[in-house]
Design a protein around this motif. Structure first.
Motif, PDB file in Angstrom:
ATOM      1  N   GLN A 213       5.968 -22.143 -68.803  1.00  0.00           N
ATOM      2  CA  GLN A 213       5.087 -22.580 -68.014  1.00  0.00           C
ATOM      3  C   GLN A 213       5.888 -24.076 -66.720  1.00  0.00           C
ATOM      4  OE1 GLN A 213       2.425 -24.264 -70.583  1.00  0.00           O
ATOM      5  NE2 GLN A 213       0.081 -22.614 -69.727  1.00  0.00           N
ATOM      6  N   ALA A 214       6.534 -23.743 -66.088  1.00  0.00           N
ATOM      7  CA  ALA A 214       7.565 -24.717 -65.447  1.00  0.00           C
ATOM      8  C   ALA A 214       6.511 -24.835 -64.059  1.00  0.00           C
ATOM      9  CB  ALA A 214       8.581 -23.654 -65.060  1.00  0.00           C
TER      10      ALA A 214
ATOM     11  N   ARG B 180      18.293 -30.938 -76.331  1.00  0.00           N
ATOM     12  CA  ARG B 180      17.395 -30.692 -75.679  1.00  0.00           C
ATOM     13  C   ARG B 180      17.109 -29.679 -74.183  1.00  0.00           C
ATOM     14  NH1 ARG B 180      15.016 -36.825 -74.933  1.00  0.00           N
ATOM     15  NH2 ARG B 180      17.545 -37.093 -74.296  1.00  0.00           N
ATOM     16  N   ILE B 181      18.259 -29.304 -74.032  1.00  0.00           N
ATOM     17  CA  ILE B 181      18.117 -28.997 -72.965  1.00  0.00           C
ATOM     18  C   ILE B 181      18.205 -27.113 -73.154  1.00  0.00           C
ATOM     19  CG2 ILE B 181      19.337 -27.563 -70.999  1.00  0.00           C
ATOM     20  CD1 ILE B 181      20.969 -30.522 -70.955  1.00  0.00           C
ATOM     21  N   LYS B 182      17.292 -26.862 -72.933  1.00  0.00           N
ATOM     22  CA  LYS B 182      17.173 -24.704 -73.453  1.00  0.00           C
ATOM     23  C   LYS B 182      17.526 -23.760 -73.599  1.00  0.00           C
ATOM     24  CE  LYS B 182      15.129 -21.306 -75.762  1.00  0.00           C
ATOM     25  NZ  LYS B 182      15.520 -20.976 -77.136  1.00  0.00           N
TER      26      LYS B 182
ATOM     27  N   VAL C 156      13.198 -25.662 -64.368  1.00  0.00           N
ATOM     28  CA  VAL C 156      13.830 -24.429 -64.696  1.00  0.00           C
ATOM     29  C   VAL C 156      15.366 -24.173 -63.765  1.00  0.00           C
ATOM     30  CG1 VAL C 156      13.703 -21.921 -65.055  1.00  0.00           C
ATOM     31  CG2 VAL C 156      12.188 -23.428 -66.277  1.00  0.00           C
ATOM     32  N   PHE C 157      15.767 -24.018 -63.882  1.00  0.00           N
ATOM     33  CA  PHE C 157      17.210 -24.241 -63.188  1.00  0.00           C
ATOM     34  C   PHE C 157      17.806 -22.705 -63.345  1.00  0.00           C
ATOM     35  CE2 PHE C 157      17.758 -29.016 -64.228  1.00  0.00           C
ATOM     36  CZ  PHE C 157      18.677 -28.988 -62.925  1.00  0.00           C
ATOM     37  N   ILE C 158      18.220 -22.205 -62.454  1.00  0.00           N
ATOM     38  CA  ILE C 158      18.943 -20.487 -62.114  1.00  0.00           C
ATOM     39  C   ILE C 158      20.250 -20.492 -62.186  1.00  0.00           C
ATOM     40  CG2 ILE C 158      18.269 -18.628 -61.309  1.00  0.00           C
ATOM     41  CD1 ILE C 158      15.168 -19.479 -61.201  1.00  0.00           C
TER      42      ILE C 158
ATOM     43  N   LEU D 285      18.404 -35.355 -66.566  1.00  0.00           N
ATOM     44  CA  LEU D 285      17.016 -35.199 -66.313  1.00  0.00           C
ATOM     45  C   LEU D 285      16.449 -35.081 -67.278  1.00  0.00           C
ATOM     46  CD1 LEU D 285      17.788 -32.653 -62.696  1.00  0.00           C
ATOM     47  CD2 LEU D 285      16.690 -35.179 -62.716  1.00  0.00           C
ATOM     48  N   VAL D 286      16.802 -34.528 -68.765  1.00  0.00           N
ATOM     49  CA  VAL D 286      15.886 -34.285 -69.825  1.00  0.00           C
ATOM     50  C   VAL D 286      15.498 -35.460 -70.483  1.00  0.00           C
ATOM     51  CG1 VAL D 286      17.931 -34.255 -71.783  1.00  0.00           C
ATOM     52  CG2 VAL D 286      16.467 -32.767 -71.977  1.00  0.00           C
ATOM     53  N   VAL D 287      16.006 -36.339 -70.047  1.00  0.00           N
ATOM     54  CA  VAL D 287      15.637 -37.454 -70.187  1.00  0.00           C
ATOM     55  C   VAL D 287      13.537 -38.174 -69.392  1.00  0.00           C
ATOM     56  CG1 VAL D 287      15.628 -40.103 -69.811  1.00  0.00           C
ATOM     57  CG2 VAL D 287      17.491 -39.248 -70.362  1.00  0.00           C
ATOM     58  N   THR D 288      13.751 -36.919 -68.794  1.00  0.00           N
ATOM     59  CA  THR D 288      12.835 -37.209 -67.624  1.00  0.00           C
ATOM     60  C   THR D 288      11.215 -36.252 -67.821  1.00  0.00           C
ATOM     61  OG1 THR D 288      13.507 -38.754 -66.434  1.00  0.00           O
ATOM     62  CG2 THR D 288      11.497 -38.185 -65.805  1.00  0.00           C
ATOM     63  N   TYR D 289      11.879 -35.286 -67.924  1.00  0.00           N
ATOM     64  CA  TYR D 289      11.574 -33.400 -67.341  1.00  0.00           C
ATOM     65  C   TYR D 289      11.792 -33.019 -69.085  1.00  0.00           C
ATOM     66  CZ  TYR D 289      11.317 -35.007 -62.830  1.00  0.00           C
ATOM     67  OH  TYR D 289      11.315 -35.980 -61.652  1.00  0.00           O
ATOM     68  N   ASN D 290      11.165 -31.630 -69.250  1.00  0.00           N
ATOM     69  CA  ASN D 290      11.503 -30.933 -70.211  1.00  0.00           C
ATOM     70  C   ASN D 290      12.521 -29.838 -69.094  1.00  0.00           C
ATOM     71  OD1 ASN D 290       9.527 -31.484 -71.877  1.00  0.00           O
ATOM     72  ND2 ASN D 290       7.730 -30.194 -70.931  1.00  0.00           N
ATOM     73  N   VAL D 291      13.802 -29.166 -69.854  1.00  0.00           N
ATOM     74  CA  VAL D 291      14.910 -29.281 -68.473  1.00  0.00           C
ATOM     75  C   VAL D 291      15.290 -27.287 -69.697  1.00  0.00           C
ATOM     76  CG1 VAL D 291      16.874 -29.021 -67.767  1.00  0.00           C
ATOM     77  CG2 VAL D 291      15.469 -30.516 -67.669  1.00  0.00           C
ATOM     78  N   ILE D 292      15.083 -26.749 -68.839  1.00  0.00           N
ATOM     79  CA  ILE D 292      15.395 -25.471 -69.145  1.00  0.00           C
ATOM     80  C   ILE D 292      16.670 -24.875 -68.238  1.00  0.00           C
ATOM     81  CG2 ILE D 292      14.816 -23.006 -69.617  1.00  0.00           C
ATOM     82  CD1 ILE D 292      11.996 -25.548 -69.680  1.00  0.00           C
TER      83      ILE D 292
END
Length: 363
Positions: free
Chosen positions: A90-91, A52-54, A7-9, A29-36
């Motif tokens: 659930q970061a 795919r980025i939320k 999760v980026f803030i 990074l969204v290729v490897t991780y879930n990114v919010i």
């Protein structure tokens, strides 16, 4: 293996250096991780973001002059909003960009017992945060898992009170979307460009005044970016009787100007690690930059791949502009050397450093 969630803030996703870096990193990074990406204040994202980025916004409007109690309530609400997003998704790690978002990230890291990585984007000695936030930064930053900075100068500042093992130098990447638009066969015009917010830190006034002193000047100066000083600078150009200055505002097709301009100028009073400078060099533009803290001296080797001049030195800037304008061979030399040196800032190796750091703090 379960994909980690990061999760980026960030305060904003408008046009700007930190916003471009976050967007670039998130897209890779969204290729490897879930990114919010949690954005403190609602805005229309300026840079491309992978579908795919939320993106989650905390608050609709930014209050520029709150009362003391409004400010306290606002920070409480924002931290609570960020906390809810981090828990819901659930970061596995929080990544903060810019000082206030960094402090939020550290607080939430402690509350939720997950690691945090924070990133300073401007040299902390010269940033414009209040004395209160400087104190809070001094108290909280030493407790973070990792602090990403861009230069050795900034590292020297922080290692006075942060364990050096927590400090990681990772340069800013050039976005894949932008680098893919480079056209080395484009025809360059008699044009000088400057890219950045129209604010005191960026000191476009120095460039406007230096440009106005160049005799028999048929070149065009284009200022790309918006900011509080736009009206002041427009009026300054008029008062100096300079008609060949164009104020473009924030634009999407910046690659066109990198491809077709002969000179780029960074007149800043201070920086962190100037994105626009590495972008211009990646496009092969001949560059002049102030030797400000920090970044330009890590990027430009004076007289080899560009000119470094003293900060706020109008005469030096005028002289270097005249030299480049009158010496096409030097323009080409700087451009060719810039192309070689700027490969250090391509996206892939920099994203790999971030992936390694994320995996390290999560281990």
């Amino acid at each position: 293996m379960k994909r980690k969630t990061i999760v980026f803030i960030v305060p904003s996703l408008k046009a700007g250096g930190a916003e471009r870096v976050v967007s670039t990193l998130a897209n890779q990074l969204v290729v490897t991780y879930n990114v919010i990406i949690v954005v403190l204040y609602r805005c229309i994202p300026f840079y491309f973001l992978n579908e795919r980025i939320k993106v989650v916004f905390c608050q609709d409007i930014y209050n520029e002059s709150p009362t003391f109690f409004e400010s306290i309530n606002n920070h409480y609400y924002l931290i609570k909003s960020c906390k809810n997003v981090i828990k819901n998704y659930q970061a596995d790690v929080i990544i903060g960009f810019t000082t206030i978002a960094n402090i939020y990230s550290i607080i939430l890291s402690k509350i939720l017992k997950i690691p945090a990585i924070i990133s300073e984007r401007i040299h902390p000695k010269y940033g414009s945060i209040s004395k209160f936030w400087k104190i809070v930064r001094r108290l909280t930053y030493p407790t973070v898992n990792a602090l990403v900075i861009q230069t050795n100068d900034i590292k020297s500042y922080f290692k006075k009170y942060i364990n050096p093992s927590k400090l990681f130098i990772i340069n800013n990447p050039i976005s894949v979307e932008l680098s893919g638009l480079r056209d080395l066969n484009a025809t360059r015009e008699d044009r000088i460009i400057c890219v950045g917010r129209l604010e005191a830190q960026k000191n476009q006034e120095l460039l406007i005044r230096a440009f106005s002193k160049i005799p028999s000047n048929s070149w065009e100066l284009i200022l790309i970016g918006d900011g509080k000083l736009k009206t002041k600078y427009i009026n300054l150009a008029k008062s100096l009787n300079v008609s060949n200055i164009v104020f473009l505002g924030s634009i999407k097709n910046i690659s066109h100007y990198y491809n077709t301009s002969k000179i780029f100028v960074l007149p800043s009073n201070y920086e962190g690690f100037p994105n626009a400078l590495i972008e211009a060099m990646y496009f092969g533009v001949a560059c002049i930059a102030t030797d400000c803290p920090s970044g330009p001296s890590d990027i430009i080797i004076n007289n080899k791949n560009g000119f470094l001049i003293p900060t706020n030195d109008q005469n030096a800037l005028k002289n270097k502009l005249e030299k480049l304008i009158n010496t096409p061979n030097l323009q080409e030399q700087f451009g060719e050397e810039s192309l070689k040196s700027s490969t250090l800032f391509e996206t892939k190796p920099i994203v790999q450093k971030w992936e390694k750091l994320i995996d390290f703090v999560c281990s």
